[in-house]
Design a protein around this motif. Sequence first.
Motif, mmCIF file in Angstrom:
data_model
loop_
_atom_site.group_PDB
_atom_site.id
_atom_site.type_symbol
_atom_site.label_atom_id
_atom_site.label_comp_id
_atom_site.label_asym_id
_atom_site.label_seq_id
_atom_site.Cartn_x
_atom_site.Cartn_y
_atom_site.Cartn_z
ATOM 1 N N ILE A 86 0.838 -1.205 0.000
ATOM 2 C CA ILE A 86 0.000 0.000 0.000
ATOM 3 C C ILE A 86 0.865 1.243 0.000
ATOM 4 O O ILE A 86 1.815 1.354 0.781
ATOM 5 N N ASP A 87 0.517 2.186 -0.856
ATOM 6 C CA ASP A 87 1.164 3.493 -0.909
ATOM 7 C C ASP A 87 0.510 4.373 0.151
ATOM 8 O O ASP A 87 -0.662 4.754 0.019
ATOM 9 N N ASP A 88 1.235 4.665 1.223
ATOM 10 C CA ASP A 88 0.629 5.419 2.319
ATOM 11 C C ASP A 88 0.229 6.827 1.905
ATOM 12 O O ASP A 88 -0.677 7.414 2.504
ATOM 13 N N LYS A 89 0.870 7.373 0.880
ATOM 14 C CA LYS A 89 0.520 8.730 0.431
ATOM 15 C C LYS A 89 -0.818 8.748 -0.301
ATOM 16 O O LYS A 89 -1.514 9.770 -0.310
ATOM 17 N N ALA A 90 -1.170 7.631 -0.922
ATOM 18 C CA ALA A 90 -2.439 7.560 -1.654
ATOM 19 C C ALA A 90 -3.546 6.915 -0.835
ATOM 20 O O ALA A 90 -4.724 6.956 -1.220
ATOM 21 N N TRP A 91 -3.188 6.327 0.307
ATOM 22 C CA TRP A 91 -4.151 5.585 1.111
ATOM 23 C C TRP A 91 -5.189 6.502 1.728
ATOM 24 O O TRP A 91 -4.889 7.630 2.155
ATOM 25 N N THR A 92 -6.434 6.036 1.790
ATOM 26 C CA THR A 92 -7.496 6.735 2.509
ATOM 27 C C THR A 92 -8.344 5.724 3.268
ATOM 28 O O THR A 92 -8.367 4.537 2.935
ATOM 29 N N LEU A 93 -9.038 6.209 4.274
ATOM 30 C CA LEU A 93 -9.960 5.400 5.061
ATOM 31 C C LEU A 93 -11.334 6.056 4.997
ATOM 32 O O LEU A 93 -11.504 7.208 5.406
ATOM 33 N N LYS A 94 -12.316 5.315 4.489
ATOM 34 C CA LYS A 94 -13.677 5.830 4.384
ATOM 35 C C LYS A 94 -14.513 5.354 5.563
ATOM 36 O O LYS A 94 -14.435 4.183 5.954
ATOM 37 N N VAL A 95 -15.298 6.261 6.111
ATOM 38 C CA VAL A 95 -16.259 5.934 7.167
ATOM 39 C C VAL A 95 -17.628 6.264 6.612
ATOM 40 O O VAL A 95 -17.927 7.433 6.310
ATOM 41 N N GLY A 96 -18.466 5.246 6.428
ATOM 42 C CA GLY A 96 -19.748 5.485 5.772
ATOM 43 C C GLY A 96 -20.804 4.508 6.233
ATOM 44 O O GLY A 96 -20.764 3.981 7.341
ATOM 45 N N GLY A 97 -21.778 4.256 5.366
ATOM 46 C CA GLY A 97 -22.916 3.420 5.715
ATOM 47 C C GLY A 97 -23.968 4.226 6.440
ATOM 48 O O GLY A 97 -24.290 5.359 6.033
ATOM 49 N N LEU A 98 -24.487 3.705 7.526
ATOM 50 C CA LEU A 98 -25.587 4.339 8.253
ATOM 51 C C LEU A 98 -25.059 5.405 9.214
ATOM 52 O O LEU A 98 -25.173 5.313 10.437
ATOM 53 N N VAL A 99 -24.472 6.440 8.610
ATOM 54 C CA VAL A 99 -23.987 7.589 9.375
ATOM 55 C C VAL A 99 -24.542 8.864 8.742
ATOM 56 O O VAL A 99 -24.853 8.900 7.554
ATOM 57 N N LYS A 100 -24.628 9.901 9.543
ATOM 58 C CA LYS A 100 -25.154 11.170 9.058
ATOM 59 C C LYS A 100 -24.104 11.987 8.313
ATOM 60 O O LYS A 100 -24.432 12.794 7.446
ATOM 61 N N ARG A 101 -22.838 11.787 8.671
ATOM 62 C CA ARG A 101 -21.767 12.587 8.084
ATOM 63 C C ARG A 101 -20.624 11.677 7.627
ATOM 64 O O ARG A 101 -19.638 11.485 8.365
ATOM 65 N N PRO A 102 -20.749 11.079 6.450
ATOM 66 C CA PRO A 102 -19.661 10.238 5.945
ATOM 67 C C PRO A 102 -18.374 11.046 5.839
ATOM 68 O O PRO A 102 -18.401 12.265 5.641
#
Length: 385
Positions: A86-102
């Motif tokens: 994994i390229d740490d500079k390009a890596w992202t973490l998404k928080v989503g689903g049943l949330v009000k503010r992804p």
Amino acid sequence: MADFPRRDFVIQGSAALAGLAILQAARLAQAFPSRAGEEVLPWVDQPPENPIPQVVANQLKWEDLGSRITPNEKFFSVAHYNRPVIDDKAWTLKVGGLVKRPRTFTLAEIKARPRQEIDFTLECSGNHGFPWFLGGIGTARWAGTPLAPILAEAGVKENGIEVAFFGTDAGEETVRDIKMPQHFARSMALADAMSPDNLLCYEMNGAPLPPANGFPVRLIAPGWYGIANVKWLTHIELRDRRLMNRFMARDYVTIREEQRDGEIVWAETSVGKSLLKSAPAKITRKDGRYRIIGAAWGAPVAGVEVKIDDGKWQPAAIEKDPKARFAWKIWSLDWEHPAAGEHAVTSRAIDSNGQVQPAMDDPRIANKHTYWESNGRVTRHIRIA
């Protein structure tokens, strides 16, 4: 239980801990019941060769245990699919689903959040489940940012009751003749995910996570078996039901026989939180004096007892360390005048509620039909010349 004699404590400065000067050595190196110049005796029952080194790598060799903290280069790893680069500079973490503010986080944004660290013994639930699998365990000082505030900031919707963690590693699964690509994933109840001890972890023993152990970010869920501590995180999803994939519903499911009103009932449960366990690690000899050293973990450990052959259970000296809430505790027992020949050494841990680690013929173990959650008592064999 007795404490270790202070005169026998030594701070480990061996090659195994080389580099800890830049990793806050004074805090990582813990008291250990070693004696200068002692000889480590090999166990007679050495495990057979690992048949799947591409899946399970770098197992702990118990005779090498010389510190509470397992150095990164000696820490075991398990890969159920591929081992992603994994390229740490390009890596992202998404928080989503049943949330009000992804939200989507970069690594820099994760590291900019409040930092927290915890000592935690990570064990594969299959450890001691196969003859060749005795070293799927290690203890590290993990550091990252707490998960709970991120979930709170996302605003979990009322029907969001389960949190699923997806890794970058992926493979193909076949279910009912349907082939599908899947990422490794596990889930836990929202209440469990909101524990203040859970971390989005990016650091291990003062250094960035090694690639094999989840770089750049993994979940660290203290008190849970390794399978729940998802590596190579890429997505966190709030759901209205439990995730039911290979690693929640088919593999890592413990099957037991249970007696209910005189009838045998088969119960299937997904592997989750760690169970009480201990193991003899090594036997040392110095000037004709023998010492048995081991570790206990998986629950609040109050004490450890050791039995040699068919003798009586003897209380071991056990360390008292406030940082060991989720980490193994090191114990030792001086063995006076052992007779020549082969001996069996068994340990059992006792938790703070008085529960005792079960024997292999205990119904909790004997009526279990899978190798997951292998917390029966461990016996090792040694030969004294």
